[in-house]
Design a protein around this motif. Structure first.
Motif, PDB file in Angstrom:
ATOM      1  N   ARG A 143      39.863  26.309  53.223  1.00 18.94           N
ATOM      2  CA  ARG A 143      39.567  27.488  54.045  1.00 18.94           C
ATOM      3  C   ARG A 143      40.706  28.479  53.985  1.00 18.94           C
ATOM      4  N   LYS A 144      41.932  27.978  54.032  1.00 19.14           N
ATOM      5  CA  LYS A 144      43.096  28.847  53.989  1.00 19.14           C
ATOM      6  C   LYS A 144      43.155  29.599  52.669  1.00 19.14           C
ATOM      7  N   GLU A 145      42.941  28.898  51.546  1.00 21.12           N
ATOM      8  CA  GLU A 145      42.947  29.569  50.245  1.00 21.12           C
ATOM      9  C   GLU A 145      41.852  30.621  50.178  1.00 21.12           C
ATOM     10  N   GLY A 146      40.667  30.304  50.658  1.00 25.25           N
ATOM     11  CA  GLY A 146      39.571  31.272  50.645  1.00 25.25           C
ATOM     12  C   GLY A 146      39.902  32.488  51.477  1.00 25.25           C
ATOM     13  N   LEU A 147      40.504  32.272  52.622  1.00 22.70           N
ATOM     14  CA  LEU A 147      40.900  33.368  53.489  1.00 22.70           C
ATOM     15  C   LEU A 147      41.948  34.239  52.819  1.00 22.70           C
ATOM     16  N   LEU A 148      42.926  33.609  52.165  1.00 20.78           N
ATOM     17  CA  LEU A 148      43.955  34.373  51.471  1.00 20.78           C
ATOM     18  C   LEU A 148      43.362  35.210  50.346  1.00 20.78           C
ATOM     19  N   GLU A 149      42.442  34.628  49.584  1.00 23.34           N
ATOM     20  CA  GLU A 149      41.798  35.369  48.490  1.00 23.34           C
ATOM     21  C   GLU A 149      41.012  36.559  49.033  1.00 23.34           C
ATOM     22  N   ARG A 150      40.241  36.332  50.086  1.00 22.07           N
ATOM     23  CA  ARG A 150      39.445  37.426  50.677  1.00 22.07           C
ATOM     24  C   ARG A 150      40.351  38.520  51.231  1.00 22.07           C
ATOM     25  N   THR A 151      41.418  38.108  51.900  1.00 21.40           N
ATOM     26  CA  THR A 151      42.356  39.085  52.453  1.00 21.40           C
ATOM     27  C   THR A 151      42.979  39.912  51.339  1.00 21.40           C
ATOM     28  N   ALA A 152      43.374  39.259  50.245  1.00 22.42           N
ATOM     29  CA  ALA A 152      43.949  39.980  49.105  1.00 22.42           C
ATOM     30  C   ALA A 152      42.959  41.000  48.551  1.00 22.42           C
ATOM     31  N   GLN A 153      41.677  40.619  48.465  1.00 23.77           N
ATOM     32  CA  GLN A 153      40.662  41.549  47.958  1.00 23.77           C
ATOM     33  C   GLN A 153      40.450  42.717  48.915  1.00 23.77           C
ATOM     34  N   ILE A 154      40.338  42.427  50.197  1.00 21.26           N
ATOM     35  CA  ILE A 154      40.075  43.475  51.186  1.00 21.26           C
ATOM     36  C   ILE A 154      41.193  44.502  51.201  1.00 21.26           C
ATOM     37  N   PHE A 155      42.429  44.030  51.187  1.00 17.16           N
ATOM     38  CA  PHE A 155      43.565  44.936  51.270  1.00 17.16           C
ATOM     39  C   PHE A 155      44.112  45.346  49.904  1.00 17.16           C
ATOM     40  N   ASP A 156      43.416  44.966  48.843  1.00 14.63           N
ATOM     41  CA  ASP A 156      43.806  45.311  47.476  1.00 14.63           C
ATOM     42  C   ASP A 156      45.238  44.867  47.169  1.00 14.63           C
ATOM     43  N   ILE A 157      45.529  43.623  47.551  1.00 11.37           N
ATOM     44  CA  ILE A 157      46.838  43.021  47.305  1.00 11.37           C
ATOM     45  C   ILE A 157      46.736  42.202  46.023  1.00 11.37           C
ATOM     46  N   PRO A 158      47.717  42.289  45.127  1.00  9.01           N
ATOM     47  CA  PRO A 158      47.670  41.453  43.913  1.00  9.01           C
ATOM     48  C   PRO A 158      47.563  39.977  44.267  1.00  9.01           C
ATOM     49  N   GLY A 159      46.715  39.243  43.559  1.00  9.13           N
ATOM     50  CA  GLY A 159      46.466  37.835  43.834  1.00  9.13           C
ATOM     51  C   GLY A 159      47.695  36.966  43.770  1.00  9.13           C
ATOM     52  N   GLU A 160      48.643  37.289  42.858  1.00 10.31           N
ATOM     53  CA  GLU A 160      49.819  36.440  42.731  1.00 10.31           C
ATOM     54  C   GLU A 160      50.698  36.466  43.973  1.00 10.31           C
ATOM     55  N   THR A 161      50.562  37.495  44.798  1.00  9.28           N
ATOM     56  CA  THR A 161      51.360  37.537  46.022  1.00  9.28           C
ATOM     57  C   THR A 161      50.853  36.561  47.067  1.00  9.28           C
ATOM     58  N   VAL A 162      49.643  36.063  46.909  1.00  9.68           N
ATOM     59  CA  VAL A 162      49.102  35.066  47.840  1.00  9.68           C
ATOM     60  C   VAL A 162      48.920  33.718  47.159  1.00  9.68           C
ATOM     61  N   GLY A 163      49.623  33.491  46.051  1.00  7.46           N
ATOM     62  CA  GLY A 163      49.632  32.182  45.409  1.00  7.46           C
ATOM     63  C   GLY A 163      48.612  31.973  44.306  1.00  7.46           C
ATOM     64  N   LEU A 164      47.843  32.985  43.968  1.00  2.00           N
ATOM     65  CA  LEU A 164      46.890  32.839  42.863  1.00  2.00           C
ATOM     66  C   LEU A 164      47.634  32.954  41.537  1.00  2.00           C
ATOM     67  N   PRO A 165      47.129  32.289  40.485  1.00  2.00           N
ATOM     68  CA  PRO A 165      47.822  32.373  39.200  1.00  2.00           C
ATOM     69  C   PRO A 165      47.737  33.779  38.602  1.00  2.00           C
ATOM     70  N   ARG A 166      48.777  34.131  37.865  1.00  2.00           N
ATOM     71  CA  ARG A 166      48.809  35.393  37.134  1.00  2.00           C
ATOM     72  C   ARG A 166      48.961  35.046  35.668  1.00  2.00           C
ATOM     73  N   VAL A 167      48.039  35.530  34.841  1.00  2.00           N
ATOM     74  CA  VAL A 167      48.051  35.238  33.409  1.00  2.00           C
ATOM     75  C   VAL A 167      48.281  36.541  32.660  1.00  2.00           C
ATOM     76  N   GLU A 168      49.241  36.524  31.747  1.00  2.17           N
ATOM     77  CA  GLU A 168      49.537  37.693  30.918  1.00  2.17           C
ATOM     78  C   GLU A 168      49.496  37.265  29.460  1.00  2.17           C
ATOM     79  N   ILE A 169      48.679  37.960  28.666  1.00  2.00           N
ATOM     80  CA  ILE A 169      48.538  37.640  27.246  1.00  2.00           C
ATOM     81  C   ILE A 169      49.122  38.794  26.447  1.00  2.00           C
ATOM     82  N   THR A 170      50.015  38.459  25.518  1.00  2.00           N
ATOM     83  CA  THR A 170      50.608  39.462  24.647  1.00  2.00           C
ATOM     84  C   THR A 170      50.083  39.224  23.241  1.00  2.00           C
ATOM     85  N   GLY A 171      49.255  40.135  22.774  1.00  2.00           N
ATOM     86  CA  GLY A 171      48.643  39.974  21.457  1.00  2.00           C
ATOM     87  C   GLY A 171      47.814  38.706  21.395  1.00  2.00           C
ATOM     88  N   ARG A 172      47.848  38.024  20.262  1.00  2.00           N
ATOM     89  CA  ARG A 172      47.108  36.772  20.085  1.00  2.00           C
ATOM     90  C   ARG A 172      48.043  35.568  20.026  1.00  2.00           C
TER      91      ARG A 172
END
Length: 92
Positions: free
Chosen positions: A6-35
């Motif tokens: 429930r806490k994770e779901g709440l954090l994800e929803r809050t991040a979406q509502i307030f347009d906060i980057p997901g990584e600031t609430v513990g979600l993974p951030r993936v960055e791909i450079t080329g192939r």
């Protein structure tokens, strides 16, 4: 465990509502450079490792990297670097 979900779901929803980057609430951030390079922050560890597939836990999400000559080049508690020829990245 249910409260944790429930806490994770709440954090994800809050991040979406307030347009906060997901990584600031513990979600993974993936960055791909080329192939040939993938960086991931906020990972929870490697679940499967091989030259053609690496599966990384992102907590609630799984990140599957497929390719050839894949190699885990660096890993810290919060970040990892995968190199090789990346064909696809799946987030489940």
């Amino acid at each position: 465990m249910e409260n944790g979900k429930r806490k994770e779901g709440l954090l994800e929803r809050t991040a979406q509502i307030f347009d906060i980057p997901g990584e600031t609430v513990g979600l993974p951030r993936v960055e791909i450079t080329g192939r040939h390079e993938l960086r991931m922050e906020n990972h929870r560890g490697i679940l499967a490792y091989g030259p053609e597939e690496i599966v990384v836990s992102g907590g609630k999400l799984l990140v599957k990297i497929r390719g050839s000559e894949l190699e885990l080049r660096a890993m810290t508690a919060g970040e990892l670097l995968i190199t090789g020829t990346i064909w696809s990245v799946e987030i489940e």
